[in-house]
Motif scaffolding. Structure first.
Motif, PDB file in Angstrom:
ATOM      1  N   THR A 161      41.888  39.587  27.186  1.00 12.15           N
ATOM      2  CA  THR A 161      40.580  39.169  26.692  1.00 12.15           C
ATOM      3  C   THR A 161      40.630  38.010  25.719  1.00 12.15           C
ATOM      4  OG1 THR A 161      40.679  40.856  24.941  1.00 12.15           O
ATOM      5  CG2 THR A 161      39.616  41.480  27.006  1.00 12.15           C
ATOM      6  N   TYR A 162      41.750  37.814  25.016  1.00 14.33           N
ATOM      7  CA  TYR A 162      41.820  36.761  24.007  1.00 14.33           C
ATOM      8  C   TYR A 162      42.593  35.538  24.489  1.00 14.33           C
ATOM      9  CZ  TYR A 162      46.130  39.415  23.229  1.00 14.33           C
ATOM     10  OH  TYR A 162      47.312  40.096  23.401  1.00 14.33           O
ATOM     11  N   CYS A 163      42.788  35.415  25.785  1.00 12.30           N
ATOM     12  CA  CYS A 163      43.475  34.244  26.362  1.00 12.30           C
ATOM     13  C   CYS A 163      42.633  32.993  26.141  1.00 12.30           C
ATOM     14  CB  CYS A 163      43.707  34.472  27.851  1.00 12.30           C
ATOM     15  SG  CYS A 163      44.482  33.080  28.707  1.00 12.30           S
ATOM     16  N   ARG A 164      43.289  31.908  25.745  1.00 12.87           N
ATOM     17  CA  ARG A 164      42.587  30.650  25.492  1.00 12.87           C
ATOM     18  C   ARG A 164      43.105  29.514  26.378  1.00 12.87           C
ATOM     19  NH1 ARG A 164      39.906  33.867  23.866  1.00 12.87           N
ATOM     20  NH2 ARG A 164      39.047  34.253  21.786  1.00 12.87           N
ATOM     21  N   ASP A 165      43.995  29.807  27.295  1.00  9.00           N
ATOM     22  CA  ASP A 165      44.541  28.794  28.199  1.00  9.00           C
ATOM     23  C   ASP A 165      43.449  28.369  29.181  1.00  9.00           C
ATOM     24  OD1 ASP A 165      45.875  27.214  29.990  1.00  9.00           O
ATOM     25  OD2 ASP A 165      47.427  28.680  30.479  1.00  9.00           O
ATOM     26  N   PRO A 166      43.033  27.097  29.176  1.00  8.05           N
ATOM     27  CA  PRO A 166      41.924  26.675  30.048  1.00  8.05           C
ATOM     28  C   PRO A 166      42.184  26.848  31.533  1.00  8.05           C
ATOM     29  CG  PRO A 166      43.015  24.773  29.063  1.00  8.05           C
ATOM     30  CD  PRO A 166      43.554  25.984  28.363  1.00  8.05           C
ATOM     31  N   VAL A 167      43.465  26.868  31.936  1.00 11.29           N
ATOM     32  CA  VAL A 167      43.776  27.105  33.352  1.00 11.29           C
ATOM     33  C   VAL A 167      44.374  28.499  33.535  1.00 11.29           C
ATOM     34  CG1 VAL A 167      44.046  24.682  33.961  1.00 11.29           C
ATOM     35  CG2 VAL A 167      46.017  25.951  33.100  1.00 11.29           C
ATOM     36  N   GLY A 168      44.012  29.404  32.634  1.00  9.56           N
ATOM     37  CA  GLY A 168      44.466  30.781  32.713  1.00  9.56           C
ATOM     38  C   GLY A 168      43.297  31.727  32.900  1.00  9.56           C
ATOM     39  N   CYS A 169      43.199  32.697  32.017  1.00 12.85           N
ATOM     40  CA  CYS A 169      42.174  33.737  32.144  1.00 12.85           C
ATOM     41  C   CYS A 169      40.733  33.206  32.140  1.00 12.85           C
ATOM     42  CB  CYS A 169      42.361  34.780  31.049  1.00 12.85           C
ATOM     43  SG  CYS A 169      44.037  35.452  30.960  1.00 12.85           S
ATOM     44  N   PRO A 170      40.377  32.224  31.288  1.00 13.09           N
ATOM     45  CA  PRO A 170      39.004  31.704  31.352  1.00 13.09           C
ATOM     46  C   PRO A 170      38.661  31.117  32.709  1.00 13.09           C
ATOM     47  CG  PRO A 170      40.035  31.079  29.278  1.00 13.09           C
ATOM     48  CD  PRO A 170      41.125  31.671  30.126  1.00 13.09           C
ATOM     49  N   LEU A 171      39.615  30.426  33.344  1.00 15.70           N
ATOM     50  CA  LEU A 171      39.382  29.890  34.682  1.00 15.70           C
ATOM     51  C   LEU A 171      39.201  31.026  35.679  1.00 15.70           C
ATOM     52  CD1 LEU A 171      39.267  27.658  36.822  1.00 15.70           C
ATOM     53  CD2 LEU A 171      41.785  27.717  36.879  1.00 15.70           C
ATOM     54  N   ALA A 172      40.049  32.048  35.589  1.00 15.07           N
ATOM     55  CA  ALA A 172      39.934  33.191  36.497  1.00 15.07           C
ATOM     56  C   ALA A 172      38.571  33.862  36.351  1.00 15.07           C
ATOM     57  CB  ALA A 172      41.051  34.193  36.220  1.00 15.07           C
ATOM     58  N   TYR A 173      38.081  33.963  35.120  1.00 17.02           N
ATOM     59  CA  TYR A 173      36.774  34.581  34.872  1.00 17.02           C
ATOM     60  C   TYR A 173      35.663  33.773  35.559  1.00 17.02           C
ATOM     61  CZ  TYR A 173      32.966  36.792  32.262  1.00 17.02           C
ATOM     62  OH  TYR A 173      31.821  37.475  31.910  1.00 17.02           O
ATOM     63  N   ARG A 174      35.724  32.441  35.402  1.00 16.92           N
ATOM     64  CA  ARG A 174      34.697  31.604  36.035  1.00 16.92           C
ATOM     65  C   ARG A 174      34.754  31.711  37.556  1.00 16.92           C
ATOM     66  NH1 ARG A 174      36.618  27.994  32.113  1.00 16.92           N
ATOM     67  NH2 ARG A 174      37.686  26.731  33.677  1.00 16.92           N
ATOM     68  N   ILE A 175      35.957  31.778  38.105  1.00 16.86           N
ATOM     69  CA  ILE A 175      36.107  31.917  39.551  1.00 16.86           C
ATOM     70  C   ILE A 175      35.546  33.261  40.018  1.00 16.86           C
ATOM     71  CG2 ILE A 175      37.793  32.214  41.409  1.00 16.86           C
ATOM     72  CD1 ILE A 175      37.438  29.323  40.674  1.00 16.86           C
ATOM     73  N   MET A 176      35.795  34.295  39.239  1.00 15.06           N
ATOM     74  CA  MET A 176      35.271  35.615  39.590  1.00 15.06           C
ATOM     75  C   MET A 176      33.745  35.620  39.589  1.00 15.06           C
ATOM     76  SD  MET A 176      37.546  37.963  40.321  1.00 15.06           S
ATOM     77  CE  MET A 176      39.013  38.892  39.863  1.00 15.06           C
ATOM     78  N   VAL A 177      33.146  34.989  38.581  1.00 14.68           N
ATOM     79  CA  VAL A 177      31.674  34.908  38.518  1.00 14.68           C
ATOM     80  C   VAL A 177      31.135  34.162  39.733  1.00 14.68           C
ATOM     81  CG1 VAL A 177      29.721  33.928  37.251  1.00 14.68           C
ATOM     82  CG2 VAL A 177      31.545  35.085  36.002  1.00 14.68           C
ATOM     83  N   ALA A 178      31.743  33.033  40.064  1.00 17.22           N
ATOM     84  CA  ALA A 178      31.289  32.237  41.208  1.00 17.22           C
ATOM     85  C   ALA A 178      31.492  32.992  42.515  1.00 17.22           C
ATOM     86  CB  ALA A 178      32.034  30.902  41.243  1.00 17.22           C
ATOM     87  N   THR A 179      32.592  33.736  42.612  1.00 16.61           N
ATOM     88  CA  THR A 179      32.843  34.536  43.807  1.00 16.61           C
ATOM     89  C   THR A 179      31.816  35.642  43.944  1.00 16.61           C
ATOM     90  OG1 THR A 179      35.226  34.081  43.690  1.00 16.61           O
ATOM     91  CG2 THR A 179      34.546  35.986  44.992  1.00 16.61           C
ATOM     92  N   ARG A 180      31.525  36.308  42.813  1.00 17.02           N
ATOM     93  CA  ARG A 180      30.496  37.349  42.822  1.00 17.02           C
ATOM     94  C   ARG A 180      29.158  36.780  43.296  1.00 17.02           C
ATOM     95  NH1 ARG A 180      28.084  39.029  38.177  1.00 17.02           N
ATOM     96  NH2 ARG A 180      27.574  36.829  37.940  1.00 17.02           N
ATOM     97  N   ASP A 181      28.768  35.609  42.778  1.00 17.91           N
ATOM     98  CA  ASP A 181      27.491  34.999  43.150  1.00 17.91           C
ATOM     99  C   ASP A 181      27.466  34.636  44.636  1.00 17.91           C
ATOM    100  OD1 ASP A 181      26.745  35.283  40.528  1.00 17.91           O
ATOM    101  OD2 ASP A 181      27.076  33.185  39.989  1.00 17.91           O
TER     102      ASP A 181
END
Length: 223
Positions: A17-37
Motif C-alpha cells: 500500500t505504501y509503494c511510491r515507485d511510479p512504474v510499480g504498484c501505483p501503475l498496477a492500481y491504475r491498470i486494474m481500475v482501467a481493466t475493471r472499467d
C-alpha cells in the motif's frame, strides 16, 4: 487463494500500500481500475472475471489497511475486486515462489532494512482451472491486450469442443447473441450456455436474468 481463484478468470497483481515507485504498484492500481472499467462494458465477461490485489507486506498491510487502500473499489455490483493480505510472511512466501514473483527488502547505507520493497511489476492472468495463462510486465501491460486475453480465455470452451468432438463450434458472449448468431439457430444446432450468478448480488442477478432471456430465445428457435 486457490479457493478464490477457482471458477473465475482472475487478473492478479502483487502490491503493497505504501509503494511510491511510479512504474510499480501505483501503475498496477491504475491498470486494474482501467481493466475493471473495460470489463464492465461486457456484462457476460465481467460475471466470469475478478481482480485480485495481494499485498507483499502482511505486517503493515492488515485487512483493515487493505480495505482502506481499496477506497470502495471492491464493489461486486461492478466487477469483483478483492484486496487481500496473508496472515504472515511465511504464508506469503509459497505464493510468491509458486508464481515466480521476486521481491527483496531495500537496505540503507548502514545495511539496515528500509520500508521499500524492490520488485518487478508483474500481473498474472489465471484461468478458472488455476493455470497461469499470461504474465504481464511493465513493457507488456496494456489494458486493451489484457482484456482481449481475458475474453479469449473465456471463449475457449468452443475450442475445447472442437478438439474433443471434431465438430465446428463458436463461442459468443451472451450479449451478442442477437447480432447474428440467433439467425443461425435451428433444431440441428446444439447450443451450450454457461449462466452463473452470485445470489444476493443485484448486478449478478440482473446478468443472470438477461442471459436466461437469451436461452428462451434459443428454445423458441428449436435450438
Amino acid at each position: 487463494l486457490h479457493a478464490l481463484l477457482q471458477g473465475r478468470l482472475s487478473v492478479l497483481g502483487f502490491m503493497y500500500t505504501y509503494c511510491r515507485d511510479p512504474v510499480g504498484c501505483p501503475l498496477a492500481y491504475r491498470i486494474m481500475v482501467a481493466t475493471r472499467d473495460a470489463l464492465m462494458k461486457d456484462t457476460a465477461l465481467s460475471a466470469q472475471s475478478q481482480l485480485i490485489s495481494l499485498s507483499f507486506d502482511p505486517t503493515n498491510d492488515t485487512p483493515e489497511q487493505m480495505r482502506m487502500y481499496g477506497h470502495g473499489q471492491a464493489d461486486p455490483a461492478r466487477v469483483r475486486w478483492r484486496f487481500l493480505t496473508t496472515a504472515s510472511v511465511p504464508r506469503l512466501l509459497p505464493l510468491l515462489e509458486g508464481l515466480g514473483q521476486d521481491v527483496s527488502v531495500e537496505t540503507d547505507a548502514r545495511g539496515k532494512p528500509t520500508r521499500t520493497l524492490n520488485h518487478l511489476l508483474k500481473v498474472f492472468l489465471i484461468d478458472p482451472q488455476l493455470w497461469v495463462r499470461e504474465i504481464y510486465s511493465v513493457a507488456t501491460l496494456d489494458v486493451a491486450a489484457l482484456v482481449n486475453d481475458v475474453r479469449t480465455v473465456a471463449l475457449e470452451g468452443a475450442l475445447k469442443l472442437k478438439e474433443i468432438s471434431y465438430i465446428h463450434a463458436e463461442g459468443y458472449p451472451a450479449g451478442e447473441m442477437k447480432h447474428g448468431p440467433n439467425a443461425l439457430i435451428d433444431e440441428k444446432l446444439p447450443v451450450v450456455v454457461v449462466n452463473t450468478r452470485d445470489e444476493g448480488n443485484p448486478a449478478s442477478e440482473l446478468r443472470y436474468e438477461k442471459t436466461h432471456s437469451n436461452i428462451v430465445e434459443v428454445k423458441a428457435r428449436d435450438g
